[in-house]
Design a protein around this motif. Structure first.
Motif, PDB file in Angstrom:
ATOM      1  N   GLY A   1       4.420   5.876  -1.722  1.00 43.74           N
ATOM      2  CA  GLY A   1       3.655   7.019  -1.245  1.00 43.74           C
ATOM      3  C   GLY A   1       4.449   7.936  -0.342  1.00 43.74           C
ATOM      4  O   GLY A   1       5.624   8.220  -0.582  1.00 43.74           O
TER       5      GLY A   1
ATOM      6  N   ARG B   1       0.820  -1.219   0.000  1.00 43.08           N
ATOM      7  CA  ARG B   1       0.000   0.000   0.000  1.00 43.08           C
ATOM      8  C   ARG B   1       0.850   1.263   0.000  1.00 43.08           C
ATOM      9  O   ARG B   1       0.522   2.256  -0.636  1.00 43.08           O
ATOM     10  CB  ARG B   1      -0.909   0.008   1.225  1.00 43.08           C
ATOM     11  CG  ARG B   1      -2.089  -0.951   1.150  1.00 43.08           C
ATOM     12  CD  ARG B   1      -2.989  -0.760   2.358  1.00 43.08           C
ATOM     13  NE  ARG B   1      -4.200  -1.558   2.277  1.00 43.08           N
ATOM     14  CZ  ARG B   1      -4.670  -2.318   3.253  1.00 43.08           C
ATOM     15  NH1 ARG B   1      -4.003  -2.390   4.395  1.00 43.08           N
ATOM     16  NH2 ARG B   1      -5.787  -3.002   3.101  1.00 43.08           N
ATOM     17  N   HIS B   2       1.929   1.255   0.765  1.00 47.71           N
ATOM     18  CA  HIS B   2       2.698   2.475   1.002  1.00 47.71           C
ATOM     19  C   HIS B   2       3.998   2.552   0.209  1.00 47.71           C
ATOM     20  O   HIS B   2       4.741   3.521   0.383  1.00 47.71           O
ATOM     21  CB  HIS B   2       3.046   2.587   2.496  1.00 47.71           C
ATOM     22  CG  HIS B   2       1.878   2.865   3.389  1.00 47.71           C
ATOM     23  ND1 HIS B   2       1.446   4.131   3.672  1.00 47.71           N
ATOM     24  CD2 HIS B   2       1.052   2.029   4.066  1.00 47.71           C
ATOM     25  CE1 HIS B   2       0.412   4.090   4.496  1.00 47.71           C
ATOM     26  NE2 HIS B   2       0.144   2.812   4.753  1.00 47.71           N
TER      27      HIS B   2
ATOM     28  N   LEU C   1       4.203   5.984   5.931  1.00 46.98           N
ATOM     29  CA  LEU C   1       4.671   4.599   6.031  1.00 46.98           C
ATOM     30  C   LEU C   1       5.276   4.332   7.407  1.00 46.98           C
ATOM     31  O   LEU C   1       4.978   3.316   8.048  1.00 46.98           O
ATOM     32  CB  LEU C   1       5.698   4.317   4.927  1.00 46.98           C
ATOM     33  CG  LEU C   1       6.477   3.001   5.013  1.00 46.98           C
ATOM     34  CD1 LEU C   1       5.546   1.798   5.046  1.00 46.98           C
ATOM     35  CD2 LEU C   1       7.458   2.893   3.840  1.00 46.98           C
TER      36      LEU C   1
END
Length: 501
Positions: free
Chosen positions: A123, A119-120, A128
């Motif tokens: 990003g 997911r991170h 995170l």
């Protein structure tokens, strides 16, 4: 010298694909050339993936491990997996300690961490780190559930600064934090644990609230003085209880750490993270100039946007220093492939898959991915310590090289149907008879045609011709294909050129 607008050469395209993914398939290289892609256009396209929140299912280590390997082999977005692997090493967590504490729930808790990295991965790095603070696998691995107000545990507070964000020393050799900062940060993490599903919980009765321990002083960090001024270049101690105690403290601690500056008054987290990613994607020992340039070009010291940082690396001249063709001289930077990269890229380039739930190679010793990787020195989900794996030449020894060669033998011995077997004939025009041309074709399939020396190519041609006894090859003959072509791929997979990129 080039820049964002520099057109990719064939060697550049191969290099970018090798580093950002698992190998450089010929069709993808050619598509980049046909599009006339610049460094920036290629980097933007590779980074444009929408992060898939992949979570390898299963309760036990082997199942979670094998499902992740299978996903890597099939993924349409290899750069995402390369980034996830980086964070898995950076925030190293071993499943064996989780198993001791959680039994058959360990696999699910570890898989949730892998999902978090998916997911991170590209990003906001600050987000995170905040998520890792309360990740069940990380909390168990670094003893957060055993951090109580009456008996603080400093493990996570230490590694949060030493390994995950600041580093022990800055580029000038000055300390980025002191023992007092470890002690103070540990107070903020007291009372935290996780439930049976790995979700975070704060047991407030075990948390160090200031009112319960006023003798420990105010909750503040980076207030000490050193030879170069106030630690972290702050204007005095920073209160991590400024936004409230308890749950709010963890995010405030990260906000303060991410504002830390070094001797040169540069953002410490940005510099250290950029260096680590330059080492990972580009080459060992990147210059400070390279590191500072990608931080400045990406604005990472302000936004902590990982996509922008990785993009800046992929368009920088220094990234392409290791993409030059042979002979590899002192000016050419090289990097040793991680074992997992060696395993996965080989299968992807040869259009193969592992077989069964055990994920084994359908040939040779019929070894599983876990066994092969363990023999090569890398078991996913089980790094050797909180420091992660030792990279580069540490991957190579007499034992691990033999393990790589054994894997190559298994792959090139696979004769099963479908994608579990190597079908070398599908890559060649069966009317091709010239051994030198066949060597070039096979090397191109593996993306290393410009990294083989003339002497290496001649040795492989001699192998095909039995030292000149059979000057041409008949690829329509089954035995020739099954012996010579498969053997040629075995030699290429064992060549130094294929272990470096």
């Amino acid at each position: 010298m080039g820049g964002e607008t520099s057109l990719l050469s064939k060697a550049d395209a191969r290099h970018l694909l090798r580093r950002s993914g698992f190998g450089a398939p010929r069709d993808e290289v050619q598509e980049m050339l046909d599009r006339g892609e610049t460094r920036a256009a290629a980097a933007d396209r590779l980074l444009a993936f929408s992060p898939k929140a992949f979570k390898p299912g299963g309760n036990d280590f082997a199942t979670v491990h094998n499902k992740w390997i299978k996903y890597m082999i099939k993924t349409r977005f290899p750069l995402q997996e390369k980034l996830v692997l980086f964070w898995h090493d950076h925030f190293a967590t071993g499943i064996s300690k989780l198993t001791g504490a959680n039994g058959n729930r360990a696999g699910k808790i570890m898989a949730a961490q892998i999902q978090l990295f998916h997911r991170h991965c590209r990003g906001d790095m600050k987000a995170l780190v905040k998520a890792i603070n309360v990740n069940g696998a990380m909390m168990e691995y670094l003893d957060t559930p055993r951090n109580f107000q009456t008996m603080p545990n400093e493990n996570y507070a230490r590694e949060l600064q030493e390994l995950f964000t600041l580093g022990v020393l800055d580029s000038a050799g000055n300390p980025n934090y002191l023992q007092t900062d470890i002690v103070q940060i540990a107070r903020g993490f007291t009372g935290w644990t996780y439930d049976n599903n790995g979700n975070p919980l704060l047991r407030e009765y075990l948390h160090d609230f200031l009112g319960a321990h006023p003798e420990r002083g105010p909750k503040q960090i980076f207030g000490s003085s050193t030879a170069f001024g106030t630690l972290g270049q702050f204007n005095g101690p920073q209160s991590y209880a400024a936004n409230g105690e308890g749950r709010a403290e963890l995010d405030t601690i990260i906000d303060i750490i991410f504002a830390h500056r070094d001797t040169d008054f540069e953002n410490t987290v940005a510099r250290r993270t950029a260096r680590r990613l330059c080492e990972y994607f580009a080459h060992p020992n990147p210059s400070q100039t390279f590191v500072d340039a990608v931080v400045a070009d990406s604005g990472f010291d302000v936004t902590f946007d990982l996509t922008a940082l990785v993009r800046a690396i992929f368009v920088h001249d220094d990234f392409y220093l290791s993409g030059a063709p042979v002979p590899w001289g002192s000016a050419v930077k090289t990097s040793v492939k991680w074992p997992v990269d060696y395993v996965v890229s080989t299968l992807r380039l040869l259009g193969m898959q592992l077989k069964g739930t055990a994920q084994f190679v359908d040939g040779g010793s019929f070894g599983t991915a876990i066994t092969h990787l363990a023999d090569m020195g890398q078991v996913l989900l089980e790094p050797p310590s909180v420091f992660g794996w030792n990279w580069e030449t540490n991957w190579l020894s007499s034992t691990t090289l033999l393990a790589r060669f054994a894997y190559a033998v298994d792959v090139t011995s696979a004769r099963g149907g479908g994608k579990s077997g190597l079908h070398a004939d599908k890559f060649f025009d069966l009317g091709l008879t010239d051994p030198s041309a066949i060597v070039e074709e096979a090397a191109a399939i593996l993306g290393i045609e410009d990294h083989l020396s003339a002497a290496e190519q001649a040795i492989m041609a001699d192998y095909l011709t039995d030292n000149g006894l059979n000057p041409t090859l008949d690829l329509t003959d089954d035995d020739t294909r099954n012996v010579k072509l498969h053997g040629l791929f075995g030699l290429l997979l064992q060549s130094p050129a294929y272990h470096l990129h």
